[in-house]
Design a protein around this motif. Structure first.
Motif, mmCIF file in Angstrom:
data_model
loop_
_atom_site.group_PDB
_atom_site.id
_atom_site.type_symbol
_atom_site.label_atom_id
_atom_site.label_comp_id
_atom_site.label_asym_id
_atom_site.label_seq_id
_atom_site.Cartn_x
_atom_site.Cartn_y
_atom_site.Cartn_z
ATOM 1 N N ALA A 165 0.821 -1.209 0.000
ATOM 2 C CA ALA A 165 0.000 0.000 0.000
ATOM 3 C C ALA A 165 0.861 1.267 0.000
ATOM 4 N N ARG A 166 1.980 1.231 0.698
ATOM 5 C CA ARG A 166 2.749 2.463 0.891
ATOM 6 C C ARG A 166 3.909 2.656 -0.089
ATOM 7 N N ILE A 167 4.363 1.594 -0.738
ATOM 8 C CA ILE A 167 5.501 1.722 -1.667
ATOM 9 C C ILE A 167 4.970 1.775 -3.094
ATOM 10 N N SER A 168 5.482 2.727 -3.893
ATOM 11 C CA SER A 168 4.883 2.875 -5.227
ATOM 12 C C SER A 168 5.409 1.846 -6.236
ATOM 13 N N GLN A 169 6.627 1.342 -6.041
ATOM 14 C CA GLN A 169 7.125 0.308 -6.948
ATOM 15 C C GLN A 169 6.436 -1.032 -6.649
ATOM 16 N N PRO A 170 6.490 -1.972 -7.640
ATOM 17 C CA PRO A 170 5.939 -3.304 -7.356
ATOM 18 C C PRO A 170 6.712 -3.968 -6.208
ATOM 19 N N VAL A 171 5.975 -4.590 -5.299
ATOM 20 C CA VAL A 171 6.612 -5.291 -4.173
ATOM 21 C C VAL A 171 6.338 -6.788 -4.330
ATOM 22 N N ARG A 172 7.404 -7.579 -4.247
ATOM 23 C CA ARG A 172 7.294 -9.014 -4.443
ATOM 24 C C ARG A 172 7.534 -9.752 -3.120
ATOM 25 N N TYR A 173 6.784 -10.831 -2.895
ATOM 26 C CA TYR A 173 6.970 -11.659 -1.701
ATOM 27 C C TYR A 173 7.040 -13.111 -2.143
ATOM 28 N N PRO A 174 7.843 -13.938 -1.466
ATOM 29 C CA PRO A 174 7.819 -15.359 -1.826
ATOM 30 C C PRO A 174 6.511 -15.974 -1.319
ATOM 31 N N PRO A 175 6.074 -17.084 -1.927
ATOM 32 C CA PRO A 175 4.927 -17.796 -1.349
ATOM 33 C C PRO A 175 5.294 -18.204 0.080
ATOM 34 N N LEU A 176 4.280 -18.381 0.920
ATOM 35 C CA LEU A 176 4.539 -18.580 2.356
ATOM 36 C C LEU A 176 5.555 -19.683 2.660
ATOM 37 N N HIS A 177 5.486 -20.806 1.944
ATOM 38 C CA HIS A 177 6.394 -21.912 2.286
ATOM 39 C C HIS A 177 7.836 -21.630 1.878
ATOM 40 N N LEU A 178 8.067 -20.572 1.096
ATOM 41 C CA LEU A 178 9.446 -20.220 0.728
ATOM 42 C C LEU A 178 9.959 -19.005 1.515
ATOM 43 N N CYS A 179 9.138 -18.494 2.447
ATOM 44 C CA CYS A 179 9.587 -17.376 3.291
ATOM 45 C C CYS A 179 10.578 -17.866 4.331
ATOM 46 N N THR A 180 10.251 -18.973 4.977
ATOM 47 C CA THR A 180 11.153 -19.518 5.995
ATOM 48 C C THR A 180 12.252 -20.325 5.286
ATOM 49 N N ASP A 181 13.237 -20.740 6.063
ATOM 50 C CA ASP A 181 14.414 -21.366 5.465
ATOM 51 C C ASP A 181 14.075 -22.605 4.638
ATOM 52 N N ASN A 182 14.674 -22.671 3.465
ATOM 53 C CA ASN A 182 14.463 -23.801 2.555
ATOM 54 C C ASN A 182 15.677 -23.916 1.645
ATOM 55 N N ALA A 183 15.788 -25.017 0.919
ATOM 56 C CA ALA A 183 16.953 -25.199 0.053
ATOM 57 C C ALA A 183 16.682 -24.760 -1.381
ATOM 58 N N ALA A 184 15.408 -24.607 -1.756
ATOM 59 C CA ALA A 184 15.100 -24.177 -3.124
ATOM 60 C C ALA A 184 15.732 -22.811 -3.393
ATOM 61 N N MET A 185 15.674 -21.936 -2.408
ATOM 62 C CA MET A 185 16.250 -20.592 -2.582
ATOM 63 C C MET A 185 17.776 -20.667 -2.722
ATOM 64 N N ILE A 186 18.380 -21.666 -2.101
ATOM 65 C CA ILE A 186 19.835 -21.835 -2.203
ATOM 66 C C ILE A 186 20.185 -22.318 -3.618
ATOM 67 N N GLY A 187 19.348 -23.220 -4.140
ATOM 68 C CA GLY A 187 19.542 -23.702 -5.507
ATOM 69 C C GLY A 187 19.342 -22.590 -6.521
ATOM 70 N N ALA A 188 18.412 -21.677 -6.217
ATOM 71 C CA ALA A 188 18.148 -20.546 -7.115
ATOM 72 C C ALA A 188 19.366 -19.627 -7.174
ATOM 73 N N ALA A 189 19.890 -19.261 -6.025
ATOM 74 C CA ALA A 189 21.068 -18.383 -5.995
ATOM 75 C C ALA A 189 22.274 -19.078 -6.624
ATOM 76 N N ALA A 190 22.377 -20.388 -6.390
ATOM 77 C CA ALA A 190 23.533 -21.148 -6.890
ATOM 78 C C ALA A 190 23.609 -21.148 -8.414
ATOM 79 N N HIS A 191 22.462 -21.124 -9.065
ATOM 80 C CA HIS A 191 22.433 -21.180 -10.534
ATOM 81 C C HIS A 191 23.267 -20.063 -11.166
ATOM 82 N N TRP A 192 23.123 -18.859 -10.590
ATOM 83 C CA TRP A 192 23.821 -17.707 -11.170
ATOM 84 C C TRP A 192 25.308 -17.729 -10.808
#
Ligand code: KG4
Ligand code: ZN
Length: 356
Positions: free
Chosen positions: A306-333
């Motif tokens: 509501a308060r920020i004019s740029q688009p704001v992105r959030y992970p789906p709830l199960h990817l907010c807390t610690d998980n390995a998918a996000m580690i695999g995502a960063a690892a790709h680059w």
């Protein structure tokens, strides 16, 4: 297509995932220790590393089975090497080295915080698009990582090109939720408990501080914790220092828990939104990426959008807390840029973002 097996054991979740091309989750398995740590009111490092040792092989095996790919199809194995608890990180790093050696594939060391940032770019069926379509990666972006251990505002100019704009000078945002919840007799983890209690409360019932910091994009939550303690002391006699308050005590003292929870939640969210909005404007970013355990908070999401004019992105709830998918995502680059780890990769418990 690049397929990476990722392992995450930095805190209290034992996790393994298989990620294709940095954005497609082929498998994502998380064994949470939350029920074990709840008994102690927080994470006990020795207990955590022991649990990782017990769970890791099954979790990895389950991820490989779920991914429906063969071990021989893996291009690399990635692992979180910091920041986090050293004993816990060691379990993941040593397991990843074993797999890299046995499978003769490269090893990639990933910063846990970088993982949280990349959690926003994972394609999630039904959540981001109708099909498994990955979101577009746009720079410059502003990242806010809010978890139990971290509160960091980061400018992302490109892959691996980070500038830390600010961070907490005392407690992390999740820690503020957790500590306040303990004072209110709401248990661990505090964030979800406060959000639940706050639903029936008035966020303006108590005047709680929004800290001013020397640097414009830093955060501070220790004053809020003290203010909550003072309120609790008004209702509960003989409480002199921050410690657990039993739920029965709170009930007997007639403390307005819902109102205090709602006011605390609003104070934390308000501080996070104000600094994020200011940084988003000052650095003219194209997008804002919120991540970490606290990004699950519904009020935080509503207020940010509501308060920020740029688009704001959030992970789906199960990817907010610690998980390995996000580690695999960063690892790709990292893999694409040839940023591979050597066999002497060691854990770095206080690893900073942008530190290599
Ligand atoms: O990212 P995470 O799983 O672990 C760390 O790396 O710290 O974050 C855990 C933190 C805890 O402090 C928890 O209270 C908080 O995230 N949290 C929440 C919510 N869900 C989890 N805080 C506020 N609202 C929530 N709904
Ligand atoms: Zn985390």
């Amino acid at each position: 297509m690049t397929k990476i097996l990722a392992i995450e054991t930095s805190c209290d979740e034992t996790a393994a995932a298989v990620v294709a091309d940095g954005q497609h989750i082929l498998a994502n398995v998380v064994a949470s220790q939350i029920d074990i740590h709840r008994r102690y009111g927080g994470v006990f490092p020795e207990v955590a590393s022991r649990q990782h040792v017990l769970a890791i092989n099954t979790v990895i095996q389950d991820a490989m089975t779920e991914s429906r790919i063969a071990w021989s199809e893996l291009d690399a194995v990635a692992v979180t090497y910091g920041p986090g608890l050293s004993g816990s990180l060691l379990v993941g790093v040593n397991t990843a080295k074993g797999i890299a050696l046995a499978q003769e594939i490269p090893l990639i060391g990933v910063n846990h915080l970088e993982g949280h940032l990349y959690s926003n770019w994972l394609a999630v069926e039904g959540e981001i698009a109708e099909k498994d379509e990955p979101p577009e990666i746009i720079f410059p972006a502003l990242g806010l990582i809010v978890s139990g251990g971290h509160t960091e505002l980061v400018l992302l100019r490109g892959h691996h090109d980070y500038q830390i704009l600010g961070r907490t000078i005392d407690d992390a945002a999740g820690e503020a939720f957790d500590k306040a919840a303990r004072l209110m007799g709401l248990g661990y983890p505090g964030g979800p408990a406060i959000q639940k209690a706050a639903a029936a409360g008035n966020p303006n019932a108590f005047k709680l501080p929004r800290a001013k910091t020397k640097r414009p994009y830093d955060f501070s939550f220790s004053g809020l914790k003290t203010a909550v303690l003072r309120v609790v002391q008004r209702y509960v006699d003989q409480l002199t220092r921050p410690s657990d308050v039993a739920q029965e005590t709170v009930a007997a003292a007639n403390m307005p828990v819902e109102n205090l929870a709602a006011s605390t939640q609003m104070a934390i969210v308000d501080a996070l939104v104000a600094k994020t909005k200011a940084a988003a404007e000052a650095f003219a970013v194209k997008e804002v990426l919120i991540s970490g355990g606290v990004s699950a908070n519904a009020l935080l999401r509503r207020q940010m959008s509501a308060r920020i004019s740029q688009p704001v992105r959030y992970p789906p709830l199960h990817l907010c807390t610690d998980n390995a998918a996000m580690i695999g995502a960063a690892a790709h680059w990292l893999y694409g840029a040839g940023l591979l780890a050597d066999w002497d990769l060691d854990v770095v418990p206080n690893l900073k973002l942008g530190a290599g």
